[in-house]
Design an enzyme around this catalytic site. Structure first.
Site, PDB file in Angstrom:
ATOM      1  N   ASN A 106      -5.515 -10.386  -1.499  1.00 30.86           N
ATOM      2  CA  ASN A 106      -5.811  -9.745  -0.221  1.00 30.86           C
ATOM      3  C   ASN A 106      -6.284 -10.770   0.807  1.00 30.86           C
ATOM      4  O   ASN A 106      -6.913 -11.768   0.460  1.00 30.86           O
ATOM      5  CB  ASN A 106      -6.865  -8.648  -0.417  1.00 30.86           C
ATOM      6  CG  ASN A 106      -6.368  -7.587  -1.383  1.00 30.86           C
ATOM      7  OD1 ASN A 106      -5.159  -7.463  -1.573  1.00 30.86           O
ATOM      8  ND2 ASN A 106      -7.269  -6.856  -2.008  1.00 30.86           N
ATOM      9  N   HIS A 123      -3.500 -15.739  -0.921  1.00 29.71           N
ATOM     10  CA  HIS A 123      -2.542 -15.542   0.171  1.00 29.71           C
ATOM     11  C   HIS A 123      -3.158 -15.769   1.550  1.00 29.71           C
ATOM     12  O   HIS A 123      -2.639 -15.276   2.550  1.00 29.71           O
ATOM     13  CB  HIS A 123      -1.924 -14.136   0.070  1.00 29.71           C
ATOM     14  CG  HIS A 123      -1.070 -13.954  -1.156  1.00 29.71           C
ATOM     15  ND1 HIS A 123      -0.657 -12.730  -1.635  1.00 29.71           N
ATOM     16  CD2 HIS A 123      -0.546 -14.880  -2.021  1.00 29.71           C
ATOM     17  CE1 HIS A 123       0.088 -12.900  -2.728  1.00 29.71           C
ATOM     18  NE2 HIS A 123       0.158 -14.187  -2.981  1.00 29.71           N
ATOM     19  N   GLY A 194      -5.430  -2.894  -8.754  1.00 35.64           N
ATOM     20  CA  GLY A 194      -4.740  -2.560  -7.501  1.00 35.64           C
ATOM     21  C   GLY A 194      -3.625  -3.487  -7.116  1.00 35.64           C
ATOM     22  O   GLY A 194      -3.437  -3.762  -5.929  1.00 35.64           O
ATOM     23  N   THR A 195      -2.872  -3.954  -8.101  1.00 40.08           N
ATOM     24  CA  THR A 195      -1.714  -4.792  -7.765  1.00 40.08           C
ATOM     25  C   THR A 195      -0.500  -4.305  -8.550  1.00 40.08           C
ATOM     26  O   THR A 195      -0.631  -3.920  -9.720  1.00 40.08           O
ATOM     27  CB  THR A 195      -1.985  -6.289  -8.019  1.00 40.08           C
ATOM     28  OG1 THR A 195      -0.766  -7.019  -7.788  1.00 40.08           O
ATOM     29  CG2 THR A 195      -2.502  -6.588  -9.417  1.00 40.08           C
TER      30      THR A 195
HETATM   31  P1  OAD Z   1       1.187  -3.698  -3.564  1.00 40.91           P
HETATM   32  O1  OAD Z   1       1.247  -2.892  -2.320  1.00 40.91           O
HETATM   33  O2  OAD Z   1       2.460  -4.208  -4.122  1.00 40.91           O
HETATM   34  O3  OAD Z   1       0.505  -2.826  -4.718  1.00 40.91           O
HETATM   35  C1  OAD Z   1      -0.660  -2.088  -4.512  1.00 40.91           C
HETATM   36  C2  OAD Z   1      -1.029  -1.428  -5.832  1.00 40.91           C
HETATM   37  O4  OAD Z   1      -2.277  -0.801  -5.663  1.00 40.91           O
HETATM   38  C3  OAD Z   1      -0.056  -0.352  -6.312  1.00 40.91           C
HETATM   39  O5  OAD Z   1       0.316  -0.620  -7.649  1.00 40.91           O
HETATM   40  C4  OAD Z   1      -0.863   0.939  -6.210  1.00 40.91           C
HETATM   41  O6  OAD Z   1      -0.539   1.859  -7.246  1.00 40.91           O
HETATM   42  C5  OAD Z   1      -2.276   0.425  -6.345  1.00 40.91           C
HETATM   43  N1  OAD Z   1      -3.319   1.255  -5.710  1.00 40.91           N
HETATM   44  C6  OAD Z   1      -3.219   2.040  -4.619  1.00 40.91           C
HETATM   45  N2  OAD Z   1      -4.413   2.590  -4.325  1.00 40.91           N
HETATM   46  C7  OAD Z   1      -5.294   2.140  -5.263  1.00 40.91           C
HETATM   47  C8  OAD Z   1      -6.684   2.337  -5.487  1.00 40.91           C
HETATM   48  N3  OAD Z   1      -7.440   3.115  -4.702  1.00 40.91           N
HETATM   49  N4  OAD Z   1      -7.252   1.707  -6.527  1.00 40.91           N
HETATM   50  C9  OAD Z   1      -6.522   0.905  -7.348  1.00 40.91           C
HETATM   51  N5  OAD Z   1      -5.212   0.686  -7.174  1.00 40.91           N
HETATM   52  C10 OAD Z   1      -4.595   1.282  -6.138  1.00 40.91           C
HETATM   53  O7  OAD Z   1       0.140  -4.854  -3.337  1.00 40.91           O
HETATM   54  P2  OAD Z   1      -0.007  -6.254  -4.088  1.00 40.91           P
HETATM   55  O8  OAD Z   1       0.353  -6.133  -5.531  1.00 40.91           O
HETATM   56  O9  OAD Z   1      -1.335  -6.773  -3.729  1.00 40.91           O
HETATM   57  O10 OAD Z   1       1.838 -10.809  -0.094  1.00 40.91           O
HETATM   58  O11 OAD Z   1       1.082  -7.105  -3.352  1.00 40.91           O
HETATM   59  C11 OAD Z   1       1.170  -8.468  -3.620  1.00 40.91           C
HETATM   60  C12 OAD Z   1       1.604  -9.201  -2.385  1.00 40.91           C
HETATM   61  O12 OAD Z   1       2.816  -8.640  -1.874  1.00 40.91           O
HETATM   62  C13 OAD Z   1       0.642  -9.083  -1.209  1.00 40.91           C
HETATM   63  O13 OAD Z   1      -0.432  -9.993  -1.285  1.00 40.91           O
HETATM   64  C14 OAD Z   1       1.527  -9.401  -0.048  1.00 40.91           C
HETATM   65  C15 OAD Z   1       2.707  -8.548  -0.417  1.00 40.91           C
HETATM   66  O14 OAD Z   1       3.927  -8.909   0.128  1.00 40.91           O
HETATM   67  C16 OAD Z   1       1.875 -11.514   1.034  1.00 40.91           C
HETATM   68  O15 OAD Z   1       1.696 -11.014   2.115  1.00 40.91           O
HETATM   69  C17 OAD Z   1       2.152 -12.957   0.808  1.00 40.91           C
END
Ligand code: OAD
Length: 255
Positions: A106, A123, A194-195
């Site tokens: 994040n 990031h 949350g990823t």
């Molecule tokens: P994503 O948007 O891919 O994933 C978010 C995850 O959080 C999903 O699996 C949801 O199910 C979960 N989620 C949603 N609400 C939640 C909650 N309240 N508690 C726990 N989990 C929850 O985000 P990232 O995996 O962080 O990169 O994405 C990775 C990277 O892709 C980001 O850093 C960004 C993006 O493109 C860059 O900008 C370089």
């Protein structure tokens, strides 16, 4: 205590005895602070916008003001966001265990705002800006004095300011990735929170931890490619699960 999110006895004891804990967080960690995720259907950023038009160096070169303004809007919403109970729980974990390393994808700085002391940003950080050409940091004062969008770079003639975040196709900050890999290799307990575990190299960190013998727990309302590797998956929100885990850990330490 929210008993729905009970760690197995074995994992609770491993956590209570852990010397090094790695916490990997993604956009879902910030969702309850009102910051949209990327890949959630409907609400995710990449459901509304095309990343290749906003989050690549080529996109910035093709249309710098569009990219700058999009990040300015996100920056404004990040500035209004506050850490939630899950962020606070991770800070509390520091008083219960010897070493907690937070590695985050994040860019909002919410872990640091909550008070976590060892945080690595893979990031970048949306609140910072840098020169698009030299990558040197640009101060807020310089940006505030500018009437251009994006502001000009103070360092390079015809250079521009850009957000200090990692775009697709760019390399991650070496110090952060080195620290994250070292933390993954030495930890004995790892949380992935949350990823979607789809973006490398962040996605491989819990696997490095597993390889090193750590216990792995996933916190995510939805299944991810990492789920099958985790010893326990909590299908809940970060704030609910983490506050429950803190309660369980305190109770375990008191007995
Ligand atoms: P994503 O948007 O891919 O994933 C978010 C995850 O959080 C999903 O699996 C949801 O199910 C979960 N989620 C949603 N609400 C939640 C909650 N309240 N508690 C726990 N989990 C929850 O985000 P990232 O995996 O962080 O990169 O994405 C990775 C990277 O892709 C980001 O850093 C960004 C993006 O493109 C860059 O900008 C370089």
């Amino acid at each position: 205590m929210t008993s729905d999110f009970k760690l197995t006895d074995s994992l609770l004891h491993r956590l209570a005895g852990a010397r090094h804990v790695l916490v990997l967080t993604g956009a879902g960690m910030s969702a309850e602070s009102g910051i949209p995720t990327f890949r959630d259907a409907q609400t995710g950023m990449w459901a509304k916008y095309r990343p290749e038009e906003l989050a690549t160096p080529e996109a910035f070169e093709a249309n710098p003001s569009r990219v700058w303004e999009w990040y300015e809007e996100r920056r404004r919403s990040v500035c209004q966001a506050q850490p939630h109970a899950g962020h606070v729980a991770l800070v509390q974990l520091e008083s219960l265990l010897p070493s907690i390393c937070v590695v985050t994808q994040n860019v909002d700085g919410l872990h640091q705002q909550a008070g976590s002391s060892d945080v690595w940003e893979l990031h970048g950080n949306i609140l910072r800006s840098k020169c698009h050409v030299s990558h040197r940091p640009i101060s807020r004062e310089w940006l505030a004095d500018s009437t251009h969008s994006p502001p000009r770079s103070p360092y390079v003639r015809h250079g521009l300011a850009r957000p200090d975040v990692v775009w697709f196709g760019e390399v991650l900050p070496q110090t952060a990735i080195d620290a994250a890999m070292a933390a993954a290799s030495r930890c004995d307990f790892c949380f992935s929170i949350g990823t979607t575990s789809m973006v490398q190299p962040a996605a491989s960190l819990p696997l490095v931890a597993l390889e090193a013998g750590a216990a792995l727990v996933e916190i995510n309302p939805h299944e991810t490619p990492l789920s099958l590797h985790a010893e326990q998956c909590f299908r809940g929100k970060a704030s609910d699960v983490l506050t429950s885990i803190i309660d369980q850990l305190r109770a375990c330490k008191d007995t």
